[in-house]
Motif scaffolding. Structure first.
Motif, PDB file in Angstrom:
ATOM      1  N   SER A 196      40.550  31.882  52.252  1.00 46.99           N
ATOM      2  CA  SER A 196      40.517  30.502  51.779  1.00 46.99           C
ATOM      3  C   SER A 196      40.245  30.465  50.290  1.00 46.99           C
ATOM      4  O   SER A 196      39.834  31.447  49.674  1.00 46.99           O
ATOM      5  CB  SER A 196      39.428  29.712  52.503  1.00 46.99           C
ATOM      6  N   LEU A 197      40.469  29.290  49.709  1.00 50.98           N
ATOM      7  CA  LEU A 197      40.110  29.022  48.326  1.00 50.98           C
ATOM      8  C   LEU A 197      38.806  28.237  48.294  1.00 50.98           C
ATOM      9  O   LEU A 197      38.465  27.549  49.256  1.00 50.98           O
ATOM     10  CB  LEU A 197      41.195  28.160  47.667  1.00 50.98           C
ATOM     11  N   ASN A 198      38.119  28.292  47.175  1.00 44.37           N
ATOM     12  CA  ASN A 198      37.053  27.331  46.907  1.00 44.37           C
ATOM     13  C   ASN A 198      37.668  25.929  46.986  1.00 44.37           C
ATOM     14  O   ASN A 198      38.803  25.716  46.562  1.00 44.37           O
ATOM     15  CB  ASN A 198      36.509  27.612  45.500  1.00 44.37           C
ATOM     16  N   ALA A 258      39.012  24.453  43.812  1.00 41.14           N
ATOM     17  CA  ALA A 258      40.240  25.119  43.393  1.00 41.14           C
ATOM     18  C   ALA A 258      41.407  24.625  44.244  1.00 41.14           C
ATOM     19  O   ALA A 258      42.503  24.347  43.734  1.00 41.14           O
ATOM     20  CB  ALA A 258      40.086  26.642  43.505  1.00 41.14           C
TER      21      ALA A 258
END
Lengths: 260, 260
Positions: free
Chosen positions: A241-243, A246
């Motif tokens: 996953s991304l932050n 972000a």
């Protein structure tokens, strides 16, 4: 401007009240006011005609030409002069610029929402909430809706991360997100870590109601069930996953790109 | 696994050493080791065969089934058992999962660089550096080059924000960025807040060496002068800039999109 009184003691009642406002994340909502720290944010407050209750200046900050200019334009707003030590405690940044404003939190907006919307579901980190607000404003989104469980939009930390974006946004907090969907005319899009349509396959030309979820758990099952369109940012196979801030930047600027 | 010794006193020499490692951002570089906190990061360390010097477990964390499973697979790695209070001091998060690993920092990579690169110039905030690493890994970038003035890539806070991305990246630190450009075969692209080519007008099909600059000052004049191609993300007129980690997400995923 009145002559500032110098405060050097932690026992000073005015300082104690400021200290609570600066450090207790629930205080801004309870008191209806918050702390905007730094030359940039204070200048933004004046530019957007935000009601300033008090200005706080550090002893060394007084000498700074930009701070002197802000004070000169402050009219009859009460000004407190703090020793550098006390100012640093209030500011919460390692190297404060030396000015902060106690401001009244603008009224939450009401009524139906026609354009793009960013909805946040239990996003707990103040830096994430502030960064998403900053990104949303930069992407031309005006309406922000925070559900319960989010960091307070008007806490000093979120204001700082927002870098003035707050003053270009219409912000609602503690909202029932599922109920709010009904008063938005844009297309709801739930961002999910997997099994959504690729972001790059989605037509974003119409107004979008973006839903971003909690840092760990993502969007609540209730919200995902309430939204037909689910979207996923395609990631390298080694990444989970991304932050969330972000991910929001990628989504909101994909809409900017498609609309150019 | 050996039977853990319980540590309850701040005066314990092992605890004092851990405390320094956890709180002094310079310690990881000096000691060549760092602290990976949380079930997810510790599991990643094992999965990537990172050399673990010690495992730290909180008293209540011992009961957690995922932590028990990690300990069961830890072989003869030394394990320290900390009271919950001491563990929380080391961990630095509000609600620690109850396990952390002291790991040796992997060797920095060397030699020429053929693919995409992310270069960071004086990015000071640990959360920003970690988020950019996480985003880069998710966008399929492998090589990261940090110049002087950046938050240390292997500090506990950056590791935490990276969420395991470090172990899928080749990281160089304290690099002379202008000199490193010469050993990269990709096209250098300097990200600037204004007056660059629009990101959406740039052909990103070839490998790119992305340069992202300091939170306040942006890229150094020296680096901007060294790079022909400057790029700007088009922003709403009321916004001055994006958070650097948000800007990096927009840029790196525009390359992902173009290459699909």
């Amino acid at each position: 401007m009145n002559t500032p009184r110098l405060i050097t003691s932690r026992a000073n009642p005015a300082f104690k009240a400021l200290s609570a406002l600066a450090s207790d994340p629930r205080a801004p909502r309870h008191e209806g006011r918050t702390l905007a720290d730094g030359i940039h944010l204070v200048a933004d407050c004046f530019a957007h005609r935000i009601t300033v209750q008090q200005l706080l200046v550090s002893e060394s900050g007084q000498q700074h030409p930009q701070i002197a200019a802000l004070l000169a334009g402050a009219g009859d707003i009460e000004c407190l002069l703090l020793s550098d030590t006390l100012f640093r405690e209030i500011s919460g940044v390692a190297t404060p610029t030396g000015i902060a404003a106690v401001i009244y939190i603008p009224q939450a907006s009401q009524g139906d929402i026609a354009g793009d919307v960013v909805m946040l579901d239990a996003i707990q980190d103040a830096g994430n909430v502030g960064t998403i607000l900053r990104t949303a404003a930069a992407a031309g989104v005006r309406d922000i809706v925070l559900g319960p469980g989010c960091a307070g939009a008007w806490t000093p930390r979120v204001l700082r991360a927002g870098q003035g974006a707050h003053f270009n946004l219409r912000i609602r907090e503690q909202a029932d997100l599922a109920a709010t969907l009904a008063i938005c005319s844009g297309m709801p899009v739930a961002t999910v870590a997997r099994e959504g349509v690729s972001l790059y396959a989605l037509d974003l030309s119409q107004p979008i109601v973006w839903l971003f979820g909690n840092e760990g758990a993502g969007l609540s099952a209730e919200l995902i069930a309430a939204v037909q369109q689910r979207v996923t940012i395609p990631l390298a196979t080694t990444s989970e996953s991304l932050n969330v801030a972000a991910a929001a930047a990628v989504c909101l600027f994909e809409a900017v790109r498609q609309r150019q």
